[in-house]
Motif scaffolding. Structure first.
Motif, PDB file in Angstrom:
ATOM      1  N   UNK A 235       0.863  -1.186   0.000  1.00 20.69           N
ATOM      2  CA  UNK A 235       0.000   0.000   0.000  1.00 20.69           C
ATOM      3  C   UNK A 235       0.895   1.231   0.000  1.00 20.69           C
ATOM      4  N   UNK A 236       0.647   2.136  -0.942  1.00 16.54           N
ATOM      5  CA  UNK A 236       1.504   3.323  -1.051  1.00 16.54           C
ATOM      6  C   UNK A 236       0.644   4.569  -1.193  1.00 16.54           C
ATOM      7  N   UNK A 237       1.183   5.690  -0.680  1.00 16.12           N
ATOM      8  CA  UNK A 237       0.534   7.000  -0.809  1.00 16.12           C
ATOM      9  C   UNK A 237       1.625   8.051  -1.019  1.00 16.12           C
ATOM     10  N   UNK A 238       1.281   9.253  -1.493  1.00 19.24           N
ATOM     11  CA  UNK A 238       2.292  10.308  -1.642  1.00 19.24           C
ATOM     12  C   UNK A 238       2.808  10.774  -0.284  1.00 19.24           C
ATOM     13  N   UNK A 239       4.074  11.133  -0.244  1.00 19.85           N
ATOM     14  CA  UNK A 239       4.644  11.620   1.020  1.00 19.85           C
ATOM     15  C   UNK A 239       4.010  12.941   1.434  1.00 19.85           C
ATOM     16  N   UNK A 262     -11.005  12.770   8.480  1.00 18.31           N
ATOM     17  CA  UNK A 262     -10.650  12.113   9.749  1.00 18.31           C
ATOM     18  C   UNK A 262      -9.136  11.955   9.841  1.00 18.31           C
ATOM     19  N   UNK A 263      -8.547  12.503  10.905  1.00 18.65           N
ATOM     20  CA  UNK A 263      -7.109  12.328  11.128  1.00 18.65           C
ATOM     21  C   UNK A 263      -6.876  10.914  11.639  1.00 18.65           C
ATOM     22  N   UNK A 264      -5.926  10.203  10.996  1.00 17.72           N
ATOM     23  CA  UNK A 264      -5.682   8.813  11.367  1.00 17.72           C
ATOM     24  C   UNK A 264      -4.179   8.537  11.440  1.00 17.72           C
ATOM     25  N   UNK A 265      -3.781   7.811  12.478  1.00 18.09           N
ATOM     26  CA  UNK A 265      -2.369   7.441  12.641  1.00 18.09           C
ATOM     27  C   UNK A 265      -2.052   6.241  11.750  1.00 18.09           C
ATOM     28  N   UNK A 266      -0.865   6.262  11.139  1.00 13.38           N
ATOM     29  CA  UNK A 266      -0.438   5.168  10.269  1.00 13.38           C
ATOM     30  C   UNK A 266       0.997   4.784  10.608  1.00 13.38           C
ATOM     31  N   UNK A 267       1.350   3.554  10.231  1.00  8.32           N
ATOM     32  CA  UNK A 267       2.727   3.084  10.370  1.00  8.32           C
ATOM     33  C   UNK A 267       3.364   3.091   8.980  1.00  8.32           C
ATOM     34  N   UNK A 268       4.561   3.682   8.895  1.00  2.00           N
ATOM     35  CA  UNK A 268       5.226   3.886   7.610  1.00  2.00           C
ATOM     36  C   UNK A 268       6.339   2.870   7.392  1.00  2.00           C
ATOM     37  N   UNK A 269       6.589   2.572   6.113  1.00  2.00           N
ATOM     38  CA  UNK A 269       7.668   1.653   5.743  1.00  2.00           C
ATOM     39  C   UNK A 269       8.678   2.336   4.848  1.00  2.00           C
ATOM     40  N   UNK A 270       8.984   1.722   3.722  1.00  2.00           N
ATOM     41  CA  UNK A 270      10.005   2.231   2.798  1.00  2.00           C
ATOM     42  C   UNK A 270       9.520   3.523   2.147  1.00  2.00           C
ATOM     43  N   UNK A 271      10.435   4.469   2.038  1.00  2.00           N
ATOM     44  CA  UNK A 271      10.116   5.798   1.527  1.00  2.00           C
ATOM     45  C   UNK A 271      11.138   6.159   0.453  1.00  2.00           C
ATOM     46  N   UNK A 272      10.676   6.521  -0.746  1.00  2.00           N
ATOM     47  CA  UNK A 272      11.626   6.883  -1.801  1.00  2.00           C
ATOM     48  C   UNK A 272      11.699   8.387  -2.017  1.00  2.00           C
ATOM     49  N   UNK A 273      11.095   9.157  -1.102  1.00  2.00           N
ATOM     50  CA  UNK A 273      11.117  10.604  -1.224  1.00  2.00           C
ATOM     51  C   UNK A 273       9.900  11.147  -1.940  1.00  2.00           C
ATOM     52  N   UNK A 274       9.181  10.302  -2.687  1.00  2.10           N
ATOM     53  CA  UNK A 274       7.976  10.716  -3.402  1.00  2.10           C
ATOM     54  C   UNK A 274       6.754   9.966  -2.903  1.00  2.10           C
ATOM     55  N   UNK A 275       6.886   8.644  -2.792  1.00  2.00           N
ATOM     56  CA  UNK A 275       5.813   7.837  -2.232  1.00  2.00           C
ATOM     57  C   UNK A 275       6.354   7.038  -1.048  1.00  2.00           C
ATOM     58  N   UNK A 276       5.449   6.645  -0.161  1.00  2.00           N
ATOM     59  CA  UNK A 276       5.845   5.939   1.047  1.00  2.00           C
ATOM     60  C   UNK A 276       4.933   4.734   1.252  1.00  2.00           C
ATOM     61  N   UNK A 277       5.513   3.661   1.768  1.00  2.00           N
ATOM     62  CA  UNK A 277       4.748   2.447   2.062  1.00  2.00           C
ATOM     63  C   UNK A 277       3.946   2.636   3.338  1.00  2.00           C
ATOM     64  N   UNK A 278       2.684   2.195   3.310  1.00  2.00           N
ATOM     65  CA  UNK A 278       1.845   2.193   4.506  1.00  2.00           C
ATOM     66  C   UNK A 278       1.787   0.764   5.038  1.00  2.00           C
ATOM     67  N   UNK A 281      -2.837   0.995   9.106  1.00  2.00           N
ATOM     68  CA  UNK A 281      -3.609   2.206   9.358  1.00  2.00           C
ATOM     69  C   UNK A 281      -4.535   2.597   8.224  1.00  2.00           C
ATOM     70  N   UNK A 282      -4.281   2.092   7.016  1.00  2.00           N
ATOM     71  CA  UNK A 282      -5.119   2.388   5.861  1.00  2.00           C
ATOM     72  C   UNK A 282      -5.428   1.103   5.107  1.00  2.00           C
ATOM     73  N   UNK A 283      -6.486   1.156   4.320  1.00  2.20           N
ATOM     74  CA  UNK A 283      -6.838   0.021   3.480  1.00  2.20           C
ATOM     75  C   UNK A 283      -6.912   0.471   2.031  1.00  2.20           C
ATOM     76  N   UNK A 284      -6.694  -0.486   1.137  1.00  7.54           N
ATOM     77  CA  UNK A 284      -6.717  -0.175  -0.282  1.00  7.54           C
ATOM     78  C   UNK A 284      -8.068   0.398  -0.679  1.00  7.54           C
TER      79      UNK A 284
END
Length: 319
Positions: A235-239, A262-278, A281-284
């Protein structure tokens, strides 16, 4: 003639005293009416344009994708710093075998000291290859344990690359090895002992050691490539949608019904500076605000030459 002159004066007085003030009142009344119309009864044309020009917060969908966190830095080859060597014996110097500025090999004899206890001749050897400087001994001098006796500039090199402080989170848990490419030099090779240094002024740098069998020269430009992680089908979203950049963060989930997100807390993974792995905390398929509330898009200037030696720049929003 006298009567006609008096009549002319009377006409002038009437114009000055009555006509001009009345005209002034008419002009002021017209101006006031125009201002009232602009303030309270705007043109329909303006009213039609205004809703179209309103800005809404863009949203993006949480999708699946791949993230490759590979960071390429520009740096230079540099000689390792010199360091001071201290004496490990106490006694009198009986011989100096090198002179100031000498280039030596590892294990080469530098000085001979007649040790006091037990009495014997001890040869002081070079700890590694390099250049000897600031020799603090002369023949016949007495030295003791801990005394500074010379400096050596090792025949070792490293790559030093600057990094923007904002990239430091991407370097958390960075690998110890990196790939070095020197323009016009040997084939890309691996450097070891990668370390990140942050200065007191907020400057940051990445450094790694060049293998001793590589022929390099101080000052050569070099590219330092670090493989910092990779995930597939994540799962990825923009940084720009995340408040926070390493480990954990917050996003704003949009229900799509016009209500506040709604403000929601998420756990982040690999980040390439443009997109980041979730990681959690979020679903597809969920929709989130593309930008953190209060985010100000950077202004990008586009410059072009309008005449020889004359440049014009236009500002535009860079998303």
């Amino acid at each position: 003639m006298h009567h006609g002159g008096a009549s002319g004066k009377a006409v002038v007085i009437v114009w000055r005293r009555w006509i001009f003030p009345l005209l002034l009142v008419v002009v002021l009344a017209a101006s006031a009416a125009a201002l009232v119309k602009i303030a309270f009864f705007p043109d329909r044309t303006v009213a039609q344009i205004a809703p179209e020009a309103s800005i809404t917060d863009p949203v993006v969908a949480v999708e699946r994708g791949s993230v490759v966190n590979a960071l390429s830095l520009s740096g230079n080859v540099a000689r390792d710093e010199d360091y001071t060597v201290r004496s490990e014996v106490t006694g009198a110097v009986t011989a100096l075998h090198v002179s100031e500025g000498a280039t030596v090999a590892a294990g080469q004899k530098l000085f001979t000291v007649k040790q006091d206890d037990p009495k014997k001749d001890v040869d002081v050897l070079a700890p590694e290859a390099g250049e000897i400087s600031e020799i603090a001994l002369v023949k016949g001098q007495t030295t003791s344990v801990g005394t500074e006796i010379y400096k050596i500039t090792p025949a070792r090199y490293h790559v030093l690359a600057t990094v923007e402080p904002v990239q430091l989170y991407r370097l958390v848990n960075a690998p110890t090895d990196a790939s070095v490419t020197i323009t016009g030099g040997p084939a890309p090779f691996t450097c070891t002992g990668v370390r990140v240094d942050v200065g007191a002024e907020g400057t940051a740098s990445v450094r790694c050691a060049i293998p001793v069998d590589q022929v390099v020269f101080a000052g050569l430009p070099a590219a330092l490539d670090l493989a910092l992680g990779q995930v597939d089908d994540a799962l990825v979203i923009p940084v720009t949608a995340v408040q926070g950049g390493s480990g954990t963060g917050n996003v704003w989930v949009d229900a799509g019904d016009g209500s506040d997100p709604e403000e929601r807390a998420v756990t982040l993974g690999v980040n390439d500076g443009t997109i980041v792995e979730i990681v959690s905390g979020l679903e597809e398929g969920e929709s989130i605000r593309q930008f953190v509330p209060g985010f100000v898009a950077p202004v990008q200037e586009n410059c072009y030459e309008v005449a020889p030696g004359v440049e014009q720049c236009d500002s535009g929003m860079s998303w």
